[in-house]
Design a protein around this motif. Structure first.
Motif, PDB file in Angstrom:
ATOM      1  N   ALA A  57       0.812  -1.213   0.000  1.00 21.70           N
ATOM      2  CA  ALA A  57       0.000   0.000   0.000  1.00 21.70           C
ATOM      3  C   ALA A  57       0.850   1.269   0.000  1.00 21.70           C
ATOM      4  CB  ALA A  57      -0.945   0.006   1.194  1.00 21.70           C
ATOM      5  N   ASP A  58       1.970   1.243   0.733  1.00 20.90           N
ATOM      6  CA  ASP A  58       2.797   2.441   0.826  1.00 20.90           C
ATOM      7  C   ASP A  58       3.465   2.781  -0.506  1.00 20.90           C
ATOM      8  OD1 ASP A  58       4.277   0.087   1.200  1.00 20.90           O
ATOM      9  OD2 ASP A  58       5.865   1.133   2.274  1.00 20.90           O
ATOM     10  N   LEU A  59       3.592   1.809  -1.395  1.00 23.31           N
ATOM     11  CA  LEU A  59       4.197   2.049  -2.706  1.00 23.31           C
ATOM     12  C   LEU A  59       3.156   2.060  -3.829  1.00 23.31           C
ATOM     13  CD1 LEU A  59       7.301  -0.292  -2.394  1.00 23.31           C
ATOM     14  CD2 LEU A  59       7.208   2.167  -2.042  1.00 23.31           C
ATOM     15  N   ASN A  60       1.880   1.967  -3.458  1.00 24.38           N
ATOM     16  CA  ASN A  60       0.786   1.896  -4.422  1.00 24.38           C
ATOM     17  C   ASN A  60       0.973   0.739  -5.399  1.00 24.38           C
ATOM     18  OD1 ASN A  60      -0.630   4.075  -3.353  1.00 24.38           O
ATOM     19  ND2 ASN A  60       0.610   5.523  -4.508  1.00 24.38           N
ATOM     20  N   GLU A  61       1.558  -0.350  -4.938  1.00 21.77           N
ATOM     21  CA  GLU A  61       1.780  -1.529  -5.780  1.00 21.77           C
ATOM     22  C   GLU A  61       0.570  -2.447  -5.680  1.00 21.77           C
ATOM     23  OE1 GLU A  61       4.776  -5.346  -5.986  1.00 21.77           O
ATOM     24  OE2 GLU A  61       5.475  -3.510  -5.044  1.00 21.77           O
ATOM     25  N   ILE A  62       0.086  -2.907  -6.826  1.00 19.14           N
ATOM     26  CA  ILE A  62      -1.035  -3.835  -6.842  1.00 19.14           C
ATOM     27  C   ILE A  62      -0.674  -5.059  -7.668  1.00 19.14           C
ATOM     28  CG2 ILE A  62      -2.782  -2.039  -6.544  1.00 19.14           C
ATOM     29  CD1 ILE A  62      -3.431  -2.428  -9.551  1.00 19.14           C
ATOM     30  N   LEU A  63      -1.410  -6.124  -7.442  1.00 20.91           N
ATOM     31  CA  LEU A  63      -1.260  -7.357  -8.196  1.00 20.91           C
ATOM     32  C   LEU A  63      -2.645  -7.736  -8.688  1.00 20.91           C
ATOM     33  CD1 LEU A  63       0.465  -9.890  -8.992  1.00 20.91           C
ATOM     34  CD2 LEU A  63      -0.355 -10.890  -6.853  1.00 20.91           C
ATOM     35  N   LEU A  64      -2.746  -8.120  -9.950  1.00 23.78           N
ATOM     36  CA  LEU A  64      -4.016  -8.570 -10.498  1.00 23.78           C
ATOM     37  C   LEU A  64      -4.046 -10.093 -10.456  1.00 23.78           C
ATOM     38  CD1 LEU A  64      -4.176  -6.135 -13.525  1.00 23.78           C
ATOM     39  CD2 LEU A  64      -5.375  -5.937 -11.350  1.00 23.78           C
ATOM     40  N   VAL A  65      -5.073 -10.642  -9.794  1.00 19.27           N
ATOM     41  CA  VAL A  65      -5.199 -12.082  -9.608  1.00 19.27           C
ATOM     42  C   VAL A  65      -6.591 -12.515 -10.033  1.00 19.27           C
ATOM     43  CG1 VAL A  65      -5.287 -13.900  -7.841  1.00 19.27           C
ATOM     44  CG2 VAL A  65      -3.575 -12.129  -7.700  1.00 19.27           C
ATOM     45  N   ARG A  66      -6.678 -13.703 -10.596  1.00 21.97           N
ATOM     46  CA  ARG A  66      -7.980 -14.289 -10.902  1.00 21.97           C
ATOM     47  C   ARG A  66      -8.427 -15.061  -9.649  1.00 21.97           C
ATOM     48  NH1 ARG A  66      -8.585 -13.525 -16.295  1.00 21.97           N
ATOM     49  NH2 ARG A  66      -6.669 -13.409 -17.510  1.00 21.97           N
ATOM     50  N   PRO A  67      -9.483 -14.581  -8.963  1.00 25.89           N
ATOM     51  CA  PRO A  67      -9.905 -15.205  -7.701  1.00 25.89           C
ATOM     52  C   PRO A  67     -10.162 -16.709  -7.826  1.00 25.89           C
ATOM     53  CG  PRO A  67     -11.083 -13.168  -8.039  1.00 25.89           C
ATOM     54  CD  PRO A  67     -10.311 -13.428  -9.295  1.00 25.89           C
ATOM     55  N   LYS A  68     -10.650 -17.132  -8.961  1.00 19.85           N
ATOM     56  CA  LYS A  68     -10.940 -18.547  -9.172  1.00 19.85           C
ATOM     57  C   LYS A  68      -9.672 -19.403  -9.118  1.00 19.85           C
ATOM     58  CE  LYS A  68     -13.676 -21.314 -12.359  1.00 19.85           C
ATOM     59  NZ  LYS A  68     -14.455 -21.267 -13.592  1.00 19.85           N
TER      60      LYS A  68
END
Length: 86
Positions: A57-68
């Protein structure tokens, strides 16, 4: 006098993904974990669309994951030591 239980400094959520990969997400409180799980993840657990996860959160880094494609979730309380290790 009974001692007050220690409170974790943060919670680390380990997501086990298909293919053997593991992702770590950090939260400050267990309430944040529960809110994230109930409102974002659980509602889309059977979907194959990409879901953004806040990795750092502090670096505004995100990961896109397929919940399935998440096969397991492990929530670990993390306690920092009273002594700094260098």
């Amino acid at each position: 006098m009974p001692r007050e239980p220690r409170k974790p400094d943060e919670y680390i959520v380990h997501l086990k993904l298909e293919g053997g990969h593991e992702v770590h997400i950090r939260f400050n409180t267990i309430e944040e974990v529960k809110t994230w799980y109930a409102s974002q993840f659980k509602a889309k657990a059977n979907e194959d669309d990409l879901l953004p996860l806040p990795v750092k959160a502090d670096l505004n880094e995100i990961l896109l994951v397929r919940p399935k494609r998440v096969s397991a979730i492990h929530v670990e309380p993390n306690f920092s030591s009273s002594v700094e290790m260098f």
